[in-house]
Design a protein around this motif. Structure first.
Motif, PDB file in Angstrom:
ATOM      1  N   ARG A 198      61.691 -15.554 -18.625  1.00 34.14           N
ATOM      2  CA  ARG A 198      62.045 -15.587 -20.044  1.00 34.14           C
ATOM      3  C   ARG A 198      61.627 -17.085 -20.581  1.00 34.14           C
ATOM      4  NH1 ARG A 198      68.388 -13.801 -19.797  1.00 34.14           N
ATOM      5  NH2 ARG A 198      68.076 -11.564 -19.823  1.00 34.14           N
ATOM      6  N   LEU A 199      60.752 -17.742 -19.855  1.00 33.20           N
ATOM      7  CA  LEU A 199      60.537 -18.949 -20.141  1.00 33.20           C
ATOM      8  C   LEU A 199      59.494 -18.932 -21.255  1.00 33.20           C
ATOM      9  CD1 LEU A 199      59.665 -21.257 -16.981  1.00 33.20           C
ATOM     10  CD2 LEU A 199      61.500 -21.475 -18.624  1.00 33.20           C
ATOM     11  N   PRO A 200      59.543 -19.772 -22.212  1.00 33.46           N
ATOM     12  CA  PRO A 200      58.510 -19.975 -23.275  1.00 33.46           C
ATOM     13  C   PRO A 200      57.024 -20.199 -22.403  1.00 33.46           C
ATOM     14  CG  PRO A 200      60.217 -21.102 -23.910  1.00 33.46           C
ATOM     15  CD  PRO A 200      60.741 -20.710 -22.481  1.00 33.46           C
ATOM     16  N   LEU A 201      55.958 -19.636 -22.961  1.00 32.11           N
ATOM     17  CA  LEU A 201      54.726 -20.010 -22.379  1.00 32.11           C
ATOM     18  C   LEU A 201      54.297 -21.546 -22.557  1.00 32.11           C
ATOM     19  CD1 LEU A 201      52.792 -16.776 -23.820  1.00 32.11           C
ATOM     20  CD2 LEU A 201      53.208 -17.197 -21.231  1.00 32.11           C
ATOM     21  N   PHE A 202      55.005 -22.070 -23.429  1.00 32.27           N
ATOM     22  CA  PHE A 202      54.556 -23.605 -23.352  1.00 32.27           C
ATOM     23  C   PHE A 202      55.023 -24.374 -22.036  1.00 32.27           C
ATOM     24  CE2 PHE A 202      53.575 -27.462 -25.125  1.00 32.27           C
ATOM     25  CZ  PHE A 202      54.832 -28.494 -24.631  1.00 32.27           C
ATOM     26  N   VAL A 203      56.238 -23.839 -21.767  1.00 33.61           N
ATOM     27  CA  VAL A 203      57.037 -24.027 -20.573  1.00 33.61           C
ATOM     28  C   VAL A 203      56.093 -23.830 -19.146  1.00 33.61           C
ATOM     29  CG1 VAL A 203      58.945 -24.428 -19.035  1.00 33.61           C
ATOM     30  CG2 VAL A 203      59.158 -24.211 -21.498  1.00 33.61           C
ATOM     31  N   TRP A 204      55.636 -22.776 -19.114  1.00 30.31           N
ATOM     32  CA  TRP A 204      54.794 -22.114 -18.141  1.00 30.31           C
ATOM     33  C   TRP A 204      53.561 -23.129 -17.962  1.00 30.31           C
ATOM     34  CZ3 TRP A 204      55.095 -19.392 -14.078  1.00 30.31           C
ATOM     35  CH2 TRP A 204      56.081 -18.241 -14.041  1.00 30.31           C
ATOM     36  N   ALA A 205      52.911 -23.486 -19.216  1.00 31.01           N
ATOM     37  CA  ALA A 205      51.623 -24.368 -19.105  1.00 31.01           C
ATOM     38  C   ALA A 205      51.964 -25.709 -18.561  1.00 31.01           C
ATOM     39  CB  ALA A 205      51.017 -24.209 -20.682  1.00 31.01           C
ATOM     40  N   GLN A 206      53.196 -26.205 -19.064  1.00 24.64           N
ATOM     41  CA  GLN A 206      53.458 -27.616 -18.457  1.00 24.64           C
ATOM     42  C   GLN A 206      53.879 -27.625 -16.987  1.00 24.64           C
ATOM     43  OE1 GLN A 206      53.263 -30.311 -20.385  1.00 24.64           O
ATOM     44  NE2 GLN A 206      52.889 -29.968 -22.335  1.00 24.64           N
ATOM     45  N   PHE A 207      54.561 -26.517 -16.750  1.00 27.03           N
ATOM     46  CA  PHE A 207      55.017 -26.584 -15.246  1.00 27.03           C
ATOM     47  C   PHE A 207      53.686 -26.391 -14.373  1.00 27.03           C
ATOM     48  CE2 PHE A 207      57.479 -25.905 -11.768  1.00 27.03           C
ATOM     49  CZ  PHE A 207      57.313 -24.771 -11.052  1.00 27.03           C
ATOM     50  N   ILE A 208      52.598 -25.475 -14.812  1.00 31.25           N
ATOM     51  CA  ILE A 208      51.524 -25.384 -14.010  1.00 31.25           C
ATOM     52  C   ILE A 208      50.784 -26.461 -14.081  1.00 31.25           C
ATOM     53  CG2 ILE A 208      49.407 -23.795 -13.843  1.00 31.25           C
ATOM     54  CD1 ILE A 208      51.364 -21.430 -14.467  1.00 31.25           C
TER      55      ILE A 208
END
Lengths: 568, 194, 142
Positions: A198-208
């Motif tokens: 359910r994470l926003p894709l922005f968070v996915w991007a920053q995490f990766i």
């Protein structure tokens, strides 16, 4: 316990991720402007080789421009520092340091980052590294002049490199401290109900992106330490035996390998370009979902593609080294992995494009930037293909084609997305909107001028114009496309002009912009579920509880066209 | 039952400090890995890489030093074990032992270095010397950092700030210190034995 | 617990002595490297698993094996004699020491992120699963 805030603890050495994010934002924008002005000097030289620089030429010191005419070594310095500043002091701190720091805790419903003090240290290390880079211009020896790629042995025998290496240490430290923070925060501080799916894709991007930085940057640090020792301690990690410099054999013990630097450098620098890209793609995803009033097409595919890109980015590096003497079989290998890495990139772009299908688009400013990203990044990506394909790269390597390619992906790609992000999240940060009219002026002028600067580079590259060339007219085959330099230089100055409304708009709106409420874009993600600006050191009044995915727009049967993640 | 084995109030159940320390150590692995892979490349591939004979390297002394560092790792884990049982005196005692052993390690190294200089192995005498001093030097910086960390813990322990429930930083310092030991366990064979 | 630590210490001490002894045995280079690396790997594992508090359980071994095998296969593909040994630098031509050097060096450098990431992913996912079972609150699932 209420802490007593002084001016210094509130605005300078703040532990609040929001203040730190704004510090990163303003600092990085200033560095971007500075790096841009460096290249304007270069562009003058390219358009009018040997002509005195107008207006400021006579004020420049002799070793840069005697009689106003640029010195070749100065040209190299400008080139090396432009690249270094734009990448390490500009785009990464803006995409990761500014937006990541400000938005990530908000989007996961946290009160702050996991390690606020390390966050503050991360900013000040960045600041120190940046100041050192700037100071290098006026220290003895001048600034680095061996390209941002700092290839040995040139970088070891040229002046200016030592301070560059030391400044990079500060910047790498800043980055690593930031990565640790981002990774632990994303893993540990998510609000109840906020699962990874359910994470926003922005968070996915920053995490990766943080994971990429964690694994890649230390290797550059090691490489930089070895290069520093070669320069100051008489070692020969990168110096072959009996190297002749300026007619004399070098005194060092020798035995080193110049290719070792290239491998170590590109082991970082290739993943680094995805660090430049991923946060920007995350921002585009956020704006697109909001502006189309639809869930993003292919959420899982996009998140998976981010991860796949990150993994592959570690095994493509030698496509920067196709002409370094690699034997064909190894070139095949890296060519294959490079071709493969284009697949997830295309997948992401396709998902973004498909998100537009059937959408009810709100043509607000952030959306304009996000839409512009799509075709322009497409051009950047497509022009990467002949570069990843060894037979064509042998011709195109070190020509302006390469410069066109990476400027399209980073400037018309990432930078456009980042600007869109500024317009999008400005209301959250300052409780006021930026002026729409001036925003339109900024947008159209910028997009058109950027294309004017970078598109002709493909033509020049295919004509064989080499990069890092102080005076292109010395090579006969460049003369036919030399007039394009005048178009590019004019476009570059126009591009600068169109940033003035943006700079004015940004600072003026902080104080005098139209006030706005909590959720002016009617968005669904958590950062819009707190006041604008969010409460100091707390963000949310009550910890949000997440009940659904991040892009529940236009859900059938609901009155409104958006359903925030935390509303019951 | 000590703090570290209960589930923390985080999404992963791992306390943020511990997770942060592990992530930091991952970056350190990559840092030392960058150096070590460079060593592998040049030692295998360079035609001008002179490896000094075993006699010149002082293997027995280095072996003693390896024991010293391993022992300091043991005293560190015993320190953690002590405070997990609420034994503050044990914590303090073992922290002091760890510090003393770390100082011994540094002392032996400060005897080793000039000895090697006299043998002609300096940082610029050849690739072996360059790698040896760079890597062991970087390792020593980490040892010194670790000692500072332990000094900080000792100060807190003497002030009575660590209890059965609250001693997380002792554990994190222990992780860091074991990593420093671990790096030496790899550096020792690649420089002295192979 | 103390006895375990002392036992591990004894094992580490013995292994250090063994590795030093082996270095005096004048083995051929590949064997010498193999012995040294193996012993170092065992010592590293002892420190990680016992001092750094990660203990062996059945499923760990299987998971780590799978992850490591996957990445090892990728690496193997990359350093297959046909592909990898054929060159990383063109100075010496086929089989020159520099080629072997680069190949091994790159293999070492690439294996590190793979192993690190695999280990982290495994332990973090396991911890999250354990936490979810303890709290039995489905809204905090991963």
């Amino acid at each position: 316990m209420e802490r007593v805030e002084t001016f210094w603890s509130k605005y300078v050495f703040s532990l609040d991720h929001k203040v730190i994010g704004i510090q990163y934002m303003i600092t990085s924008l200033l560095f971007l402007l500075f790096g841009f002005s460096l290249v304007l000097l270069m562009r003058w030289q390219l358009a009018y080789p040997g002509h005195p620089i107008p207006l400021i030429g006579r004020f420049l010191p002799d070793f840069i421009a005697a009689g106003g005419i640029m010195h070749p070594a100065a040209y190299n310095t400008l080139g090396a520092m432009h690249g270094t500043i734009m990448i390490f002091l500009g785009i990464v701190p803006l995409g990761v340091g500014a937006f990541g720091n400000y938005i990530l805790p908000l989007q996961i419903g946290a009160r702050d980052m996991a390690f606020p003090r390390i966050n503050m240290l991360s900013y000040w290390n960045y600041f120190a590294g940046g100041v050192l880079m700037l100071m290098s211009f006026v220290l003895p020896g001048g600034a680095a002049q061996s390209g941002w790629t700092s290839y040995a042995p040139l970088s070891i025998v040229s002046p200016g490199q030592t301070v560059w290496l030391i400044a990079m240490t500060f910047l790498i430290t800043s980055s690593l401290l930031g990565s640790i923070n981002f990774i632990v925060t994303t893993l540990n501080l998510r609000a109840p109900g906020l699962t990874f799916s359910r994470l926003p894709l922005f968070v996915w991007a920053q995490f990766i992106t943080a994971i990429i930085l964690l694994f890649a940057f230390p290797v550059l640090q090691a490489a930089a330490i070895l290069q520093l020792l070669d320069r100051v301690a008489g070692t020969s990690f990168y110096l072959p035996t009996d190297l002749i410099v300026g007619g004399n054999i070098l005194d060092n013990a020798g035995g080193g390998s110049v290719l070792l630097w290239q491998h170590l450098f590109w082991f970082l620098a290739h993943p680094e370009v995805y660090v430049l890209l991923l946060p920007a793609m995350g921002i585009v995803a956020e704006i697109l979902a909001n502006g189309t009033r639809k869930p993003i097409f292919g959420y899982k595919e996009i998140a998976g593609s981010f991860a796949f890109i990150a993994f592959l980015s570690f095994i493509v590096w030698a496509h920067h080294m196709f002409v370094s003497g690699l034997k064909t079989k190894l070139s095949y290998l890296f060519m294959t992995t490079t071709m493969i890495i284009s697949v997830p990139s295309v997948a992401i772009l396709t998902c973004f494009l498909l998100s537009l299908k059937g959408a009810s688009i709100r043509y607000r400013l952030p959306m304009l930037f996000a839409l512009a990203f799509l075709p322009l990044f497409g051009i950047g990506g497509l022009t990467g293909l002949p570069l990843g394909f060894t037979p064509t790269d042998v011709y195109l390597h070190d020509t302006y084609y390469v410069i066109g390619h990476f400027h399209y992906v980073v400037v018309t790609g990432s930078m456009i997305a980042l600007m869109g992000g500024i317009y999008y999240w400005f209301p959250k940060m300052f409780g006021r909107k930026m002026n729409e009219k001036w925003g339109h002026v900024h947008f159209w002028g910028t997009v058109i001028a950027m294309n004017g600067v970078f598109f002709p580079m493909f033509i020049q590259g295919m004509a064989g114009v080499q990069r890092r060339l102080y005076d292109p007219t010395v090579q006969a085959h460049n003369l036919a496309v030399q007039p394009l330099n005048i178009l590019m230089t004019a476009s570059a100055f126009i591009l600068l002009l169109f940033q003035i409304p943006f700079i004015w708009n940004f600072f003026h709106s902080i104080f005098k912009g139209e006030k706005t409420e909590e959720n002016p874009w009617q968005a669904t993600t958590l950062e819009w579920a707190c006041p604008s600006p969010p409460l100091p050191h707390r963000n949310f009044d009550k910890e949000p509880v997440v009940r659904r995915g991040p892009y529940e727009y236009s859900v059938p049967g609901r009155g409104e066209d958006f359903w925030p993640q935390d509303k019951p | 039952m000590s703090d570290s084995h209960a589930m923390a109030d985080t999404n992963t159940g791992i306390p943020s400090g511990k997770l942060g320390m592990w992530v930091f150590l991952a970056s350190e692995v990559m840092l030392f890995g960058g150096f070590i892979s460079s060593y592998v490349i040049l030692r295998t591939g360079s035609t001008n890489f002179v490896v000094p004979g075993k006699e010149m390297l002082g293997v027995p002394l280095a072996m003693v030093n390896t024991f010293v560092l391993i022992t300091s790792s043991v005293t560190m884990v015993l320190a953690l074990d002590a405070i997990e049982k609420g034994n503050v005196k044990g914590l303090i005692r073992n922290l002091i032992f760890t510090l003393i052993l770390a100082a011994c390690f540094l002392g032996i190294k400060s005897y080793e270095y000039p000895h090697k200089w006299h043998e002609g192995i300096t940082i610029s005498s050849g690739l072996f010397g360059s790698f040896y001093y760079t890597l062991t030097g970087l390792h020593m910086l980490h040892v010194v950092g670790g000692m500072a960390y332990m000094g900080y813990l000792l100060r807190n322990a003497l002030a009575g700030r660590y209890t059965v429930q609250s001693h997380a930083r002792v554990e994190y310092a222990g992780l860091y210190w074991h990593f420093v030991d671990l790096v030496w366990v790899i550096l020792f064979p690649i420089f002295y034995l192979l | 617990m103390r006895n375990v630590y002392l036992a591990v210490f004894a094992a580490l001490a013995v292994l250090t002595a063994v590795t030093v002894g082996a270095s005096y045995m004048h083995l051929a280079r590949p064997q010498a490297i193999a012995v040294g690396v193996c012993i170092a790997a065992v010592k590293v594992s002892l420190i990680v698993f016992f001092f750094m508090h990660m203990k062996f359980e059945g499923r760990i071994i299987r998971w780590l094996m799978v992850a490591a095998l996957f990445f090892a296969l990728i690496l193997l593909f990359f350093i297959l004699p046909d592909l990898g040994w054929s060159c990383a630098v063109c100075f010496g031509g086929e089989g020159s020491p520099m080629i072997q050097g680069f190949t091994w060096g790159i293999a070492v450098l690439l294996s590190l992120p793979a192993l690190l990431f695999g280990a982290f992913a495994f332990f973090i996912i396991r911890s999250i699963r354990r936490k979810n079972e303890l709290t039995r609150d489905h809204s905090t699932a991963i």
